[in-house]
Scaffold this active site. Structure first.
Site, PDB file in Angstrom:
ATOM      1  N   ASN A  14       0.835  -1.212   0.000  1.00 30.29           N
ATOM      2  CA  ASN A  14       0.000   0.000   0.000  1.00 30.29           C
ATOM      3  C   ASN A  14       0.868   1.259   0.000  1.00 30.29           C
ATOM      4  OD1 ASN A  14      -3.044  -0.489   0.128  1.00 30.29           O
ATOM      5  ND2 ASN A  14      -2.223  -2.041   1.514  1.00 30.29           N
ATOM      6  N   HIS A 110      -8.296  -1.000   5.370  1.00 30.31           N
ATOM      7  CA  HIS A 110      -8.673  -2.299   5.934  1.00 30.31           C
ATOM      8  C   HIS A 110      -9.139  -3.218   4.798  1.00 30.31           C
ATOM      9  CE1 HIS A 110      -9.874  -5.151   8.983  1.00 30.31           C
ATOM     10  NE2 HIS A 110     -10.950  -5.367   8.261  1.00 30.31           N
TER      11      HIS A 110
HETATM   12  C1  GAR Z   1      -3.109  -4.868   3.798  1.00 32.49           C
HETATM   13  O1  GAR Z   1      -3.932  -5.852   3.243  1.00 32.49           O
HETATM   14  C2  GAR Z   1      -3.921  -3.980   4.736  1.00 32.49           C
HETATM   15  O2  GAR Z   1      -5.227  -3.750   4.269  1.00 32.49           O
HETATM   16  C3  GAR Z   1      -3.936  -4.813   5.985  1.00 32.49           C
HETATM   17  O3  GAR Z   1      -2.613  -5.318   6.079  1.00 32.49           O
HETATM   18  C4  GAR Z   1      -2.081  -5.475   4.763  1.00 32.49           C
HETATM   19  C5  GAR Z   1      -0.752  -4.785   4.675  1.00 32.49           C
HETATM   20  O4  GAR Z   1      -0.141  -5.026   3.440  1.00 32.49           O
HETATM   21  N1  GAR Z   1      -4.320  -4.048   7.125  1.00 32.49           N
HETATM   22  C6  GAR Z   1      -5.069  -4.546   8.085  1.00 32.49           C
HETATM   23  O5  GAR Z   1      -5.463  -5.692   8.124  1.00 32.49           O
HETATM   24  C7  GAR Z   1      -5.428  -3.556   9.202  1.00 32.49           C
HETATM   25  N2  GAR Z   1      -6.468  -4.064  10.016  1.00 32.49           N
HETATM   26  P1  GAR Z   1       1.016  -4.089   2.879  1.00 32.49           P
HETATM   27  O6  GAR Z   1       2.072  -3.980   3.979  1.00 32.49           O
HETATM   28  O7  GAR Z   1       1.545  -4.850   1.687  1.00 32.49           O
HETATM   29  O8  GAR Z   1       0.416  -2.764   2.510  1.00 32.49           O
END
Ligand code: GAR
Length: 207
Positions: A14, A110
């Site tokens: 992200n 999320h």
């Molecule tokens: C993502 O899927 C985000 O939506 C989730 O963690 C992942 C991080 O991925 N967040 C949650 O679950 C918060 N409750 P990334 O480090 O590759 O962005």
């Protein structure tokens, strides 16, 4: 320019989506002034470094107690006087005082359509495991302001993603990231930078 701090704990896809959207001009009104990781081993740190963004680690496990961690986190954020704080896969619960101080200036991504599959214990792959167990046909992602609860703040943007036959949690997670998270997170930052997002109680208006 909207001075933005991005808080991360893991892979940082992200964060990368936001870096890319700023880089190619999709997001015009924001700059990332600092990345703060809760873990020294987060791959997100390498992404920040590659993009020339200052990155620091403020880890609960480096701090003698929770209070020291909270003070260090507050300092790492306030030093750069951000207009916006983006939680991009940040897996630490923020102190209440911090959330109050930056009221309506912290957003979180999320990986589900809130209020489904959210709240305490619902993060990362677990969200997709539960969605598949429940047999939903549609899932997605949500960008919301952070309030004192877990995933309870005003919703800014949501995007739906179809569940397909044969999906595993890992496959579904990848699709939700690509089709929803990496689209709506940069979009929300741009809308905020343009001053088009207003919060009234629990409702958000996008003008
Ligand atoms: C993502 O899927 C985000 O939506 C989730 O963690 C992942 C991080 O991925 N967040 C949650 O679950 C918060 N409750 P990334 O480090 O590759 O962005």
């Amino acid at each position: 320019m909207l001075k933005t701090v991005v808080c991360v704990s893991g892979g940082g896809t992200n964060l990368q989506a936001l870096i890319d959207a700023i880089g190619d001009g999709t997001v015009k009104g924001a700059q990332i002034v600092r990345v703060i990781s809760s873990s020294h081993s987060a791959f997100a740190l390498e992404r920040a470094e590659k993009a020339g963004i200052e990155a620091v680690t403020v880890s609960p496990s480096d701090s003698p107690d929770r209070k020291t961690f909270e003070e260090r986190l507050d300092k790492a954020v306030s030093e750069v006087c951000p207009d916006l704080i983006v939680l991009a896969g940040y897996l630490v619960v923020l102190p209440e005082g911090f959330v109050r101080k930056y009221s309506n200036r912290i957003i979180n991504i999320h990986p589900s359509l809130i209020p489904s599959f959210c709240g305490k214990g619902f993060y990362g792959l677990k969200v997709h495991e539960e969605a598949l167990k429940r047999g939903v046909r549609i899932t997605g992602a949500t960008v919301h302001f952070v309030d004192s609860g877990t995933d309870t703040g005003p919703i800014i943007l949501q995007k739906a993603v179809a569940v397909q036959e044969g999906d595993t949690p890992e496959i579904l997670q990848k699709r939700v990231m690509k089709e929803a998270e990496h689209v709506i997170l940069p979009r929300a930052v741009e809308l905020i930078a343009e001053g088009r997002v207003a919060v009234e109680g629990r409702r958000v208006t996008v003008r």
